[in-house]
Design an enzyme around this catalytic site. Structure first.
Site, short mmCIF file in Angstrom:
data_model
loop_
_atom_site.label_atom_id
_atom_site.label_comp_id
_atom_site.label_asym_id
_atom_site.label_seq_id
_atom_site.Cartn_x
_atom_site.Cartn_y
_atom_site.Cartn_z
CG HIS A 89 45.03 40.57 43.94
ND1 HIS A 89 44.03 40.85 44.85
CD2 HIS A 89 46.20 40.80 44.57
CE1 HIS A 89 44.58 41.22 45.99
NE2 HIS A 89 45.89 41.19 45.85
CG ASP A 105 43.41 37.59 46.00
OD1 ASP A 105 42.61 37.57 45.06
OD2 ASP A 105 43.39 38.44 46.90
CB SER A 142 48.46 38.65 39.66
OG SER A 142 49.62 39.14 40.29
CG ASN A 177 40.23 37.79 41.17
OD1 ASN A 177 39.37 38.66 40.98
ND2 ASN A 177 41.10 37.87 42.17
C1 GRF Z 1 40.73 46.32 40.25
O1 GRF Z 1 41.77 47.15 40.64
C2 GRF Z 1 41.02 44.88 40.57
O2 GRF Z 1 42.36 44.59 40.64
C3 GRF Z 1 40.40 44.71 41.94
O3 GRF Z 1 39.26 45.53 41.91
C4 GRF Z 1 39.46 46.61 41.03
C5 GRF Z 1 38.25 46.72 40.13
O4 GRF Z 1 38.27 47.90 39.37
N1 GRF Z 1 40.14 43.32 42.18
P1 GRF Z 1 37.14 48.17 38.28
O5 GRF Z 1 35.80 48.03 38.96
O6 GRF Z 1 37.32 47.20 37.16
O7 GRF Z 1 37.39 49.58 37.84
#
Ligand code: GRF
Length: 229
Positions: A145, A181, A172, A143
């Site tokens: 984050h 997370d 991260s 994932n």
């Molecule tokens: C990212 O900022 C990620 O960190 C979070 O969700 C967002 C997804 O952005 N978990 P995208 O859909 O890849 O533009």
């Protein structure tokens, strides 16, 4: 407090200790001939900019992988247009049509398995996952984050960081465990917080770093060879 100009030079990315050997700051390229391409399944709920960054790294030959399937859960998510433009298969599994989280995760696991996926990449997946999905791909779910974990887990991480008044935040990439997370961190990038930052401006700079590190972290987790440019 740093100016915008300073922020570029203050950026750094870090990898966790098992992967540190031979890794220096700066760009890396991955050997293309390492093995068969990694078979990726991407889960996304939003705009899909991370999906696109991963696809570009693959197209540019930096990363030996193939996106077998994108799963999305929101019929209006912008990721659909992006996936179609990129020519990657995409499938809707709308969480509202499943009675339980487990039933949704079972359907996701089945779809990913049927597509031959070996690494599951949560790129802006906005649902809590259950043991059903985690046990289907043990140690193979990652994932991204938008904070330097373990600070600011959960929703609205960028807002949390701004409200806390931290001067450095970032993003991260980590293994997915049941607690949101919480899994072992593979790679992080730091992003300075500027005096006039809003959630939107800070989020935009964090995303630049997400796009830079996500594919590298996947490659590192899969133990593809990393070499310095
Ligand atoms: C990212 O900022 C990620 O960190 C979070 O969700 C967002 C997804 O952005 N978990 P995208 O859909 O890849 O533009």
């Amino acid at each position: 407090m740093l100016s915008s100009a300073d922020s570029a030079t203050a950026l750094s990315s870090l990898v966790s200790p098992p992967f540190k050997h031979g890794f220096k700051h700066g760009s890396v390229l991955l050997q293309k001939d390492a093995a068969e391409p990694l078979r990726l399944g991407v889960m996304a709920s939003g705009s899909g900019s991370n999906l696109e960054a991963i696809a570009h790294a693959i197209d540019q030959g930096k990363f030996n992988a193939r996106i077998e399937l994108v799963i999305y859960n929101n019929p209006r998510a912008k990721v659909v247009d992006r996936a179609n433009r990129l020519g990657v298969p995409i499938r809707l599994l709308d969480h509202r049509t499943f009675e339980t989280r487990e039933a949704l995760d079972e359907a996701i696991a089945q779809a990913l398995r049927a597509a031959g996926v070996e690494w599951v990449i949560m790129a802006g997946w906005m649902r809590r996952v259950t043991e059903r999905l985690i046990s289907a791909f043990p140690g193979h779910i990652l994932n991204i984050h938008p904070s330097l974990l373990p600070s600011f887990p959960g929703v609205r991480a960028v807002e949390q960081a701004l409200n806390a008044g931290v001067k450095i935040t970032g993003c991260s990439v980590h293994y997915v465990e049941l607690v949101v997370d919480s899994g072992p961190i593979i790679m992080q990038a730091a992003v300075p917080v500027l005096l006039d930052d809003t959630v939107e401006t800070l989020q935009a700079r964090i995303q630049v770093q997400e796009h830079r590190i996500f594919w590298q972290a996947i490659a590192i987790a899969a133990q593809q060879i990393v070499k310095n440019r």
